[in-house]
Each structure stands twice: as structure tokens, then as C-alpha cells.
Design a protein around this motif. Structure first.
Motif, PDB file in Angstrom:
ATOM      1  N   ASP A 177       0.826  -1.213   0.000  1.00 30.57           N
ATOM      2  CA  ASP A 177       0.000   0.000   0.000  1.00 30.57           C
ATOM      3  C   ASP A 177       0.859   1.261   0.000  1.00 30.57           C
ATOM      4  O   ASP A 177       0.427   2.316  -0.464  1.00 30.57           O
ATOM      5  CB  ASP A 177      -0.930   0.015   1.220  1.00 30.57           C
ATOM      6  CG  ASP A 177      -2.036  -1.032   1.113  1.00 30.57           C
ATOM      7  OD1 ASP A 177      -2.310  -1.489  -0.016  1.00 30.57           O
ATOM      8  OD2 ASP A 177      -2.616  -1.394   2.156  1.00 30.57           O
ATOM      9  N   ASP A 178       2.083   1.136   0.522  1.00 28.32           N
ATOM     10  CA  ASP A 178       3.007   2.272   0.544  1.00 28.32           C
ATOM     11  C   ASP A 178       3.796   2.389  -0.756  1.00 28.32           C
ATOM     12  O   ASP A 178       4.655   3.271  -0.885  1.00 28.32           O
ATOM     13  CB  ASP A 178       3.991   2.139   1.718  1.00 28.32           C
ATOM     14  CG  ASP A 178       3.307   2.346   3.070  1.00 28.32           C
ATOM     15  OD1 ASP A 178       2.206   2.931   3.089  1.00 28.32           O
ATOM     16  OD2 ASP A 178       3.862   1.909   4.090  1.00 28.32           O
ATOM     17  N   GLY A 179       3.511   1.475  -1.706  1.00 31.95           N
ATOM     18  CA  GLY A 179       4.151   1.562  -3.018  1.00 31.95           C
ATOM     19  C   GLY A 179       5.356   0.680  -3.227  1.00 31.95           C
ATOM     20  O   GLY A 179       6.046   0.810  -4.240  1.00 31.95           O
ATOM     21  N   GLN A 187       4.312  -5.716  -3.689  1.00 32.41           N
ATOM     22  CA  GLN A 187       3.186  -5.811  -4.622  1.00 32.41           C
ATOM     23  C   GLN A 187       3.342  -7.038  -5.525  1.00 32.41           C
ATOM     24  O   GLN A 187       2.372  -7.765  -5.774  1.00 32.41           O
ATOM     25  CB  GLN A 187       3.095  -4.544  -5.470  1.00 32.41           C
ATOM     26  CG  GLN A 187       2.676  -3.307  -4.684  1.00 32.41           C
ATOM     27  CD  GLN A 187       2.824  -2.032  -5.497  1.00 32.41           C
ATOM     28  OE1 GLN A 187       3.267  -2.046  -6.642  1.00 32.41           O
ATOM     29  NE2 GLN A 187       2.453  -0.906  -4.895  1.00 32.41           N
ATOM     30  N   THR A 188       4.562  -7.273  -5.982  1.00 33.91           N
ATOM     31  CA  THR A 188       4.831  -8.429  -6.842  1.00 33.91           C
ATOM     32  C   THR A 188       4.573  -9.730  -6.100  1.00 33.91           C
ATOM     33  O   THR A 188       3.930 -10.647  -6.629  1.00 33.91           O
ATOM     34  CB  THR A 188       6.292  -8.407  -7.332  1.00 33.91           C
ATOM     35  OG1 THR A 188       6.525  -7.201  -8.064  1.00 33.91           O
ATOM     36  CG2 THR A 188       6.579  -9.597  -8.228  1.00 33.91           C
ATOM     37  N   LEU A 231      -7.926  -9.938  -4.916  1.00 32.16           N
ATOM     38  CA  LEU A 231      -6.689  -9.391  -4.375  1.00 32.16           C
ATOM     39  C   LEU A 231      -5.554  -9.476  -5.393  1.00 32.16           C
ATOM     40  O   LEU A 231      -4.685  -8.603  -5.442  1.00 32.16           O
ATOM     41  CB  LEU A 231      -6.305 -10.132  -3.087  1.00 32.16           C
ATOM     42  CG  LEU A 231      -7.190  -9.819  -1.874  1.00 32.16           C
ATOM     43  CD1 LEU A 231      -6.814 -10.690  -0.687  1.00 32.16           C
ATOM     44  CD2 LEU A 231      -7.078  -8.337  -1.497  1.00 32.16           C
ATOM     45  N   ALA A 232      -5.574 -10.523  -6.212  1.00 36.01           N
ATOM     46  CA  ALA A 232      -4.566 -10.645  -7.267  1.00 36.01           C
ATOM     47  C   ALA A 232      -4.680  -9.459  -8.223  1.00 36.01           C
ATOM     48  O   ALA A 232      -3.669  -8.856  -8.613  1.00 36.01           O
ATOM     49  CB  ALA A 232      -4.755 -11.954  -8.025  1.00 36.01           C
ATOM     50  N   MET A 248      -1.744  -2.346  -9.095  1.00 40.65           N
ATOM     51  CA  MET A 248      -0.759  -1.452  -8.465  1.00 40.65           C
ATOM     52  C   MET A 248       0.556  -1.476  -9.244  1.00 40.65           C
ATOM     53  O   MET A 248       1.170  -0.435  -9.489  1.00 40.65           O
ATOM     54  CB  MET A 248      -0.499  -1.897  -7.020  1.00 40.65           C
ATOM     55  CG  MET A 248      -1.588  -1.550  -6.032  1.00 40.65           C
ATOM     56  SD  MET A 248      -1.095  -2.071  -4.357  1.00 40.65           S
ATOM     57  CE  MET A 248      -2.494  -1.496  -3.388  1.00 40.65           C
ATOM     58  N   LEU A 249       0.974  -2.682  -9.617  1.00 40.10           N
ATOM     59  CA  LEU A 249       2.213  -2.831 -10.376  1.00 40.10           C
ATOM     60  C   LEU A 249       2.087  -2.193 -11.758  1.00 40.10           C
ATOM     61  O   LEU A 249       3.021  -1.546 -12.246  1.00 40.10           O
ATOM     62  CB  LEU A 249       2.554  -4.322 -10.528  1.00 40.10           C
ATOM     63  CG  LEU A 249       3.002  -5.039  -9.261  1.00 40.10           C
ATOM     64  CD1 LEU A 249       2.953  -6.551  -9.466  1.00 40.10           C
ATOM     65  CD2 LEU A 249       4.417  -4.616  -8.872  1.00 40.10           C
ATOM     66  N   ALA A 250       0.935  -2.389 -12.378  1.00 36.46           N
ATOM     67  CA  ALA A 250       0.703  -1.822 -13.709  1.00 36.46           C
ATOM     68  C   ALA A 250       0.784  -0.302 -13.671  1.00 36.46           C
ATOM     69  O   ALA A 250       1.361   0.333 -14.557  1.00 36.46           O
ATOM     70  CB  ALA A 250      -0.667  -2.272 -14.231  1.00 36.46           C
ATOM     71  N   LEU A 251       0.218   0.279 -12.629  1.00 38.31           N
ATOM     72  CA  LEU A 251       0.230   1.740 -12.495  1.00 38.31           C
ATOM     73  C   LEU A 251       1.637   2.266 -12.228  1.00 38.31           C
ATOM     74  O   LEU A 251       1.918   3.440 -12.472  1.00 38.31           O
ATOM     75  CB  LEU A 251      -0.710   2.166 -11.368  1.00 38.31           C
ATOM     76  CG  LEU A 251      -2.210   1.959 -11.666  1.00 38.31           C
ATOM     77  CD1 LEU A 251      -3.042   2.189 -10.414  1.00 38.31           C
ATOM     78  CD2 LEU A 251      -2.665   2.891 -12.792  1.00 38.31           C
ATOM     79  N   GLN A 252       2.507   1.386 -11.741  1.00 38.73           N
ATOM     80  CA  GLN A 252       3.919   1.770 -11.552  1.00 38.73           C
ATOM     81  C   GLN A 252       4.724   1.608 -12.836  1.00 38.73           C
ATOM     82  O   GLN A 252       5.910   1.919 -12.874  1.00 38.73           O
ATOM     83  CB  GLN A 252       4.553   0.925 -10.440  1.00 38.73           C
ATOM     84  CG  GLN A 252       4.098   1.306  -9.044  1.00 38.73           C
ATOM     85  CD  GLN A 252       5.162   0.985  -8.011  1.00 38.73           C
ATOM     86  OE1 GLN A 252       6.289   1.468  -8.091  1.00 38.73           O
ATOM     87  NE2 GLN A 252       4.804   0.176  -7.022  1.00 38.73           N
TER      88      GLN A 252
END
Length: 319
Positions: free
Chosen positions: A186-188, A193-194, A212-213, A219-223
Motif C-alpha cells: 500500500d506504501d508503493g 506488490q509483486t 486481491l490478485a 498497483m504494479l501496472a500503475l507503476q
């Protein structure tokens, strides 16, 4: 339950401290529930009394904090094990070099993950044995202990890993470990996340959970993780862990196609998909743009689609 805990504490203290922990005084004090009495006894000059106060599960945090000033290692051992000991005190005790103190710290089910990991490096064989027995010790630590220089520790860690997987089904991560990973995610934190995205998607270490997957994959995609962007596009298309949404699927295919830092064929495939999406909304101009991009990057389907578009809408293909 408290009686069981007290009995275990007394037995452990008897093993490591010898006579003092087996005294009648120790056994009496370690069972006291009256906080006022414990407060009074915490000022005693008797070692076995102070040890019992430190080990007593009814001793409140403010008394335990005072007891950390003691030079008696068995008092500190009791504080290290006590469920009421504040985390900052546990952290302070983790800096001790005495393995008897570290052993009780390793036994404490409230000892946070980062301290348990620290004990792998600092502790001796007995501390590591207690680490292995602590149900909150994460899989990552157990795996490290399977490579310990002490062959007994190695064997115990291997048995615990097998036992946890057998008795807990797919639940390999401890609740504490998951909590830490989720907070980091959640903190990035990319690695957290992986780990969670793969764990929940494949059901490795946790019960399989597509929602949840999807959460952690997105989250990873947005990074900017390319593989995760592909996965999110697929999940939106098929409704895996999220409601089917062809618009979102198309948006992600466009994001991938617009990248120039990925393999050509991957970009070409995404461009072909994006072209289909634009044709569905009758945006021929954009469909031409992406099918041309696909063709230029070597995608056979994109090339065919571009040729057909040029036949049906020749004006878009004029240079």
C-alpha cells in the motif's frame, strides 16, 4: 489459557535459570493477577521475585518498561517473552548479545517480523530453534534457517516448513507476514506488490483470491510494470478478479502500444488489440494508426487488418 501460558513460562525459566525459577516464591508471584501487588513486587530486591514479575502475563507495560533497567538477564528474558512488552522495548532487547534473552524474544508471539529476521543473524542455535517454533516466523526466515551452519537447526527448519505447508494447506505466509507485506504494498513497495500479486493469483502461500490478485497487479501496472499491464488488460477482458470491462481493457492495450521501451512484438500485439478496440467505436482514424503501428513492428494480424482497412476506407491510407 492463562494457566497454560504461566506453566510454560515457569517450565522454561526452570530449565534456563535453575534453582531461582524453581523456587516457591517464583511460582507464587508469576501467577498473581493483582496489578497493585505486581507494582509493589517490582521494587523487590529478590531476583526470583523480579524474574516472576517480568514473566507474569498480567504485568502491565509500564512495569515491564521499568524492569528493562535490571542487570539480571533472567528479568530481561521475562520481559522479552511477555506479551505486554511494548515493541520499542522488544527492539531494545534485540540489541542484546546474550542468547538466553534473545531466545525468549524469539518465543514471543508479539515480536514483530523485522526483529524475528534480525534474530536469524544474532541468535545462537537455541534462539534459532525457538524462532522455528514461533508460529509467526515467516517462511522467508524458515528458508534461511534451512541453510544454517548448525545441522540441527537446518533439520528443524526443514521439518517446520513441511509441517506448515501440510497442516495449513495453501496458507504458508503467516498473518503477521501478510500484514507487513500489505502495508508495504500500500506504501508503493514494488517487491511487496509483486509477491502478493503472484501469491493471490496462483494461490501460492495464501488461499487463491482473484480480487486481491487484481488489486496488487493493477498497483504494479500503475507503476509501469509491463507484464502487469498485460495482465491487467487480460483481467479486464475476461473478468478475472474484476468486473468485465472492455473499455478498460482497451485503455490498457493502448497504454502498452504507446510504449517504445518494450519488445517490438509485444508492442505490436497490443497495437493490434487497440486497433480492434477503436474499430468497435467506429474510430477508423485511430484504428488505422494502431494497426499501422502493429504492422511496422512485425505483427502479421495487424498487417492483415491494415490491408483490409485500406480496402474498406482507402482515404485513411493515402499518404
Amino acid at each position: 489459557m492463562k494457566k497454560v501460558i504461566v506453566t510454560i513460562i515457569v517450565m522454561m525459566m526452570m530449565v534456563v535459570t535453575g534453582v531461582s525459577a524453581s523456587s516457591a516464591e517464583f511460582k507464587r508471584v508469576v501467577k498473581i493477577t493483582d496489578v497493585a501487588k505486581l507494582e509493589k513486587l517490582s521494587k523487590s530486591n529478590k531476583s526470583d521475585v523480579l524474574q516472576a514479575v517480568a514473566a507474569n502475563p498480567n504485568t502491565p507495560a509500564h512495569i515491564l518498561v521499568k524492569l528493562t533497567d535490571s542487570k539480571d538477564k533472567w528479568v530481561l528474558a521475562g520481559v522479552a517473552y511477555n506479551k505486554n512488552t511494548p515493541i520499542y522495548i522488544l527492539e531494545k532487547l534485540s540489541n542484546k548479545s546474550d542468547d538466553d534473552i534473545l531466545m525468549f524474544l524469539a518465543m514471543n508471539k508479539n515480536t514483530p517480523l523485522y526483529i524475528l529476521e534480525k534474530l536469524v543473524e544474532k541468535g545462537g542455535p537455541l534462539t534459532k530453534t525457538m524462532l522455528i517454533d514461533n508460529p509467526n516466523t515467516p517462511v522467508s526466515v524458515l528458508k534461511r534457517l534451512t541453510k544454517d551452519k548448525d545441522i540441527v537447526v537446518q533439520a528443524l527448519a526443514e521439518d517446520k516448513l513441511k509441517s506448515r505447508m501440510k497442516n495449513s494447506g495453501t496458507q504458508v505466509f503467516t498473518n503477521q507476514e501478510l500484514s507487513v507485506l500489505k502495508q508495504k504494498a500500500d506504501d508503493g513497495d514494488f517487491d511487496a506488490q509483486t509477491t502478493l500479486a503472484k501469491a493471490y493469483y496462483f494461490g501460492k502461500g495464501v488461499k487463491k483470491d482473484d480480487k486481491l490478485a487484481f488489486k496488487y497487479t493493477q498497483m504494479l501496472a500503475l507503476q509501469g510494470d509491463f507484464k502487469s499491464q498485460k495482465a491487467v488488460a487480460f483481467m479486464f477482458l475476461k473478468g478475472v478478479g474484476v468486473k468485465k470491462d472492455t473499455t478498460k481493457h482497451c485503455e490498457w492495450q493502448k497504454v502498452i502500444a504507446d510504449r517504445n521501451d518494450i519488445p517490438k512484438l509485444e508492442r505490436a500485439y497490443a497495437a493490434t488489440e487497440a486497433g480492434y478496440c477503436f474499430m468497435q467505436t467506429n474510430d477508423v482514424k485511430s484504428a488505422y494508426k494502431y494497426w499501422k503501428l502493429a504492422a511496422d513492428n512485425g505483427d502479421e494480424m495487424g498487417t492483415r487488418n491494415l490491408k483490409k482497412l485500406c480496402i474498406d476506407f482507402p482515404s485513411y491510407c493515402k499518404q
